[in-house]
Design a protein around this motif. Sequence first.
Motif, PDB file in Angstrom:
ATOM      1  N   ILE A  88      28.268 -19.898 -33.104  1.00  0.00           N
ATOM      2  CA  ILE A  88      29.039 -18.722 -33.501  1.00  0.00           C
ATOM      3  C   ILE A  88      28.099 -17.540 -33.709  1.00  0.00           C
ATOM      4  N   TRP A 132      27.271 -16.014 -30.539  1.00  0.00           N
ATOM      5  CA  TRP A 132      28.389 -15.176 -30.081  1.00  0.00           C
ATOM      6  C   TRP A 132      28.313 -13.811 -30.740  1.00  0.00           C
ATOM      7  N   LEU A 133      27.968 -13.832 -32.044  1.00  0.00           N
ATOM      8  CA  LEU A 133      28.002 -12.590 -32.808  1.00  0.00           C
ATOM      9  C   LEU A 133      26.938 -11.607 -32.343  1.00  0.00           C
ATOM     10  N   THR A 134      25.946 -12.095 -31.671  1.00  0.00           N
ATOM     11  CA  THR A 134      24.911 -11.180 -31.180  1.00  0.00           C
ATOM     12  C   THR A 134      25.004 -11.019 -29.667  1.00  0.00           C
ATOM     13  N   GLY A 135      26.088 -11.518 -29.119  1.00  0.00           N
ATOM     14  CA  GLY A 135      26.276 -11.394 -27.669  1.00  0.00           C
ATOM     15  C   GLY A 135      26.645  -9.975 -27.292  1.00  0.00           C
TER      16      GLY A 135
END
Lengths: 176, 133
Positions: free
Chosen positions: B56, B59-62
């Motif tokens: 997760i 994802w948050l730094t994607g």
Amino acid sequence: MNIFELKIWDDERKKCTFYTVHVDGNSENETDRFFYRYADEKNDFHEESNIILRLVLENIGNKYGATDDFFDRHKNEAQALPPKPKKRIPEIEEIGIHFPLRLYCYRISESIAVLFNGGYKDNRTDQESKEISLKFYEAQQFAKKISKAIEDGTILVDLDNRTLLNFDGKKEIILY
Amino acid sequence: MRSKIAEILINKMSAESKIFADKYADLIVLINQILKEKQYNQKKLAEKLEKRPSEINRWLTGEHNFTLRSIAKLEAELGESLIEVPVRKLSEKFELSSGKVTIHTYRNVSDNNLERNSWIRINKPTLRLANVG
């Protein structure tokens, strides 16, 4: 740091008054310098600067005020626009994370905010970005001086009228 | 008092930029409100999605654009509508007006001992007369 004046940038919005800083010796205040830089329609970031302008004047200024929703990119004292939602859902991170420009600001209350300068972020952090590292540093200095002046009473905050006043009641505010 | 350059830029701004900024702001406020109400954090989201918290976090730094697909996923996750498409009202000229309808029909009357090739106009009665006979 140079002497600068804390002056009104826009006080005709319904929910928030915007101040800016005008450094002694410069022809324009810091926020106007930011928007002038991208004013040319041929500039690569002309649309992005327009989006920030609309965000500031219409959404923060008229619709919502300077709420936590818009001032959450904490950069030491000064903050940066545009905002991004809280880091809890993966897709939320996508909003604003790839936005190339940053406009630094300092929120005094939900009805008074100070806008500084900013620029194009070309690196992972603001400090490492070639164009805005200096602007980032300056924004921190401005914010610290304004914060200290409010704390020690040099600047008076009139929330009812959404204005800042010099300790002597005058509107002209000069900080060193 | 207003900044002169800001005023010039606002007046020349494209409708697209205005719409994007306005909807972005509305979305930000709404999403934050929902997250606060639901008290979401990374751990809770990971559990919900049956993923590891580290995943997760990645994802948050994607970095990818916010798409309709992303909004749909977000709505599914949050269980709340984020964007609604307005229903368009039918154009009035296609609506049938209430009241009586008069139908005009034409037939060859030769079969009814009437003058050949004469055409009569028959109006379908719209009101039955009372039988007074």
